[in-house]
Motif scaffolding. Sequence first.
Motif, PDB file in Angstrom:
ATOM      1  N   LYS A 196      -1.484   9.172  -7.965  1.00  0.00           N
ATOM      2  CA  LYS A 196      -1.767   7.745  -7.865  1.00  0.00           C
ATOM      3  C   LYS A 196      -0.843   7.102  -6.824  1.00  0.00           C
ATOM      4  N   PRO A 197      -1.392   6.365  -5.864  1.00  0.00           N
ATOM      5  CA  PRO A 197      -0.551   5.709  -4.855  1.00  0.00           C
ATOM      6  C   PRO A 197       0.458   4.760  -5.491  1.00  0.00           C
ATOM      7  N   SER A 198       1.584   4.574  -4.844  1.00  0.00           N
ATOM      8  CA  SER A 198       2.644   3.717  -5.383  1.00  0.00           C
ATOM      9  C   SER A 198       2.186   2.275  -5.537  1.00  0.00           C
ATOM     10  N   SER A 199       1.138   1.886  -4.805  1.00  0.00           N
ATOM     11  CA  SER A 199       0.640   0.514  -4.920  1.00  0.00           C
ATOM     12  C   SER A 199      -0.019   0.252  -6.265  1.00  0.00           C
ATOM     13  N   MET A 200      -0.332   1.321  -6.995  1.00  0.00           N
ATOM     14  CA  MET A 200      -0.924   1.168  -8.325  1.00  0.00           C
ATOM     15  C   MET A 200       0.172   1.359  -9.373  1.00  0.00           C
ATOM     16  N   ASN A 201       0.194   0.482 -10.356  1.00  0.00           N
ATOM     17  CA  ASN A 201       1.120   0.699 -11.470  1.00  0.00           C
ATOM     18  C   ASN A 201       0.326   1.078 -12.701  1.00  0.00           C
ATOM     19  N   THR A 233      -5.072  -2.675 -11.709  1.00  0.00           N
ATOM     20  CA  THR A 233      -4.755  -2.234 -10.354  1.00  0.00           C
ATOM     21  C   THR A 233      -5.698  -1.137  -9.889  1.00  0.00           C
ATOM     22  N   ASP A 284      -0.144   9.012 -13.859  1.00  0.00           N
ATOM     23  CA  ASP A 284       0.337   8.938 -12.473  1.00  0.00           C
ATOM     24  C   ASP A 284      -0.659   9.536 -11.489  1.00  0.00           C
ATOM     25  N   MET A 327      -6.359   7.723  -0.941  1.00  0.00           N
ATOM     26  CA  MET A 327      -5.207   8.123  -1.762  1.00  0.00           C
ATOM     27  C   MET A 327      -4.462   9.307  -1.164  1.00  0.00           C
TER      28      MET A 327
END
Length: 447
Positions: free
Chosen positions: A53-58, A63, A165, A391
């Motif tokens: 999962k990209p860091s832009s997603m929490n 998101t 993640d 991604m």
Amino acid sequence: MNPPNVQYISECFIKPKSSADEDETKQPIIHLAPWDVAMLSSHYIQKGLLFVKPSSMNDQENTVQPLLEKLKESLSLTLAHFYPLAGRLATSKQESPPHYSVYIDNNNSPGARFIHAAVNLTVSDILSPVDVPLVVQSFFDHDRAINHDGHTLSLLSIQVTQLIDGIFIGCSINHVVVDGTSYWHFFNAWSDIFMTNNSSISRPPPVLNRYSHVLNLPFTHHDQFVGRYEAPPLRERIFHLSAESVAKLKGKANGECQTNRISSLQSVSALIWRCITRTRRLPYDQETSCRMAVNNRTRIEPPLPEGYFGNSLQIVRGIAKAGELLEQGLGWAAWRLREAVANHTDKAVREWMEEWLQKPFTYQLGRFFDPCSVMVGSSPRFEMFGNEFGMGRAVAIRSGYANKFDGKVTTYPGYEGGGSMDLEVCLLPESMRDLESDREFMDAVCI
């Protein structure tokens, strides 16, 4: 402790997004070729990609929503080119005069299915265990469905499973509609449209015309040609071969035969055939075989168009007595596979077609399964890791329950490219245990 269950959050159906002009050229019915009809009792093709999962997603669900919406939008645009995937199978039949025909109905369908799901697992939970976790089978829709079920089930289903993640995009496509070449043609085009925000595709467009006339099958009910197969408990494991290891195997096989005509895949398949046969402890005179799926597109004359969208594959096999296979070297086994592929010419393809037309059949695992054989499917040449969906590169390729049995080996490109390979091996537990201690095999793979 059992892993957590996959939770299904939402589902919808996606239709092709096309203009009025495109709708006018859309074929309401697509007739099936013999290669397609032969797949009616097989499972759907189920392959998927695991992304970090990209860091832009929490961890919050909202998101992921932009990704889901873009996946749906790009899928709709892609289906405009590959619209049979949004259809359903249908059957036309009558008793007098006898008539039975299966075809793709592109009108009477809600579209392709799209599912959003989640599971409380990490990417490491999927990749760290020695065996592929059973939960991965839940990352795919149409579990255990056979292709004939496409009369009522969607021909294409996308399941996006959200991990703690990671993101897994699982794709199930009816094997009557596509083979591996067409499967990845669609998947690659979808990724291209997602990444470029463009409704056109840069790849060869799919050629949807298949067969010039209706196949009138000698059946009165689908029970006469449909069968279901339940695999025994199997262990499934991914083995990696580096580019250097593959090159070494190819060099050894060619060197033993004093040739340069044995391919990398034939060399690796010969290794698999020998080592799995050894684990089975077959009698010396027991006939064994290694079966390989071969693409017919360029083998027939004239060749099929590059973008031919459908099934165009057959199974070839190398045959040997178990004892002779193990007494001889790697090159001896690889040469038998090379000969099987080389002999699959336009003449062989047409002879199979004529025989099938005289006596149609469907591939049924329960009937055609050979416990002394090895089946090598898919191809490390397919473009899999190039599908990024915003991604980055996937970290792994995994498959569902479909079309697995004792001795099934699926080949994928290795993550690092360069000629490396991943082997997805399915064996009975006792055979897998012996394979893990087989010196010839373990010397070739990376742990």
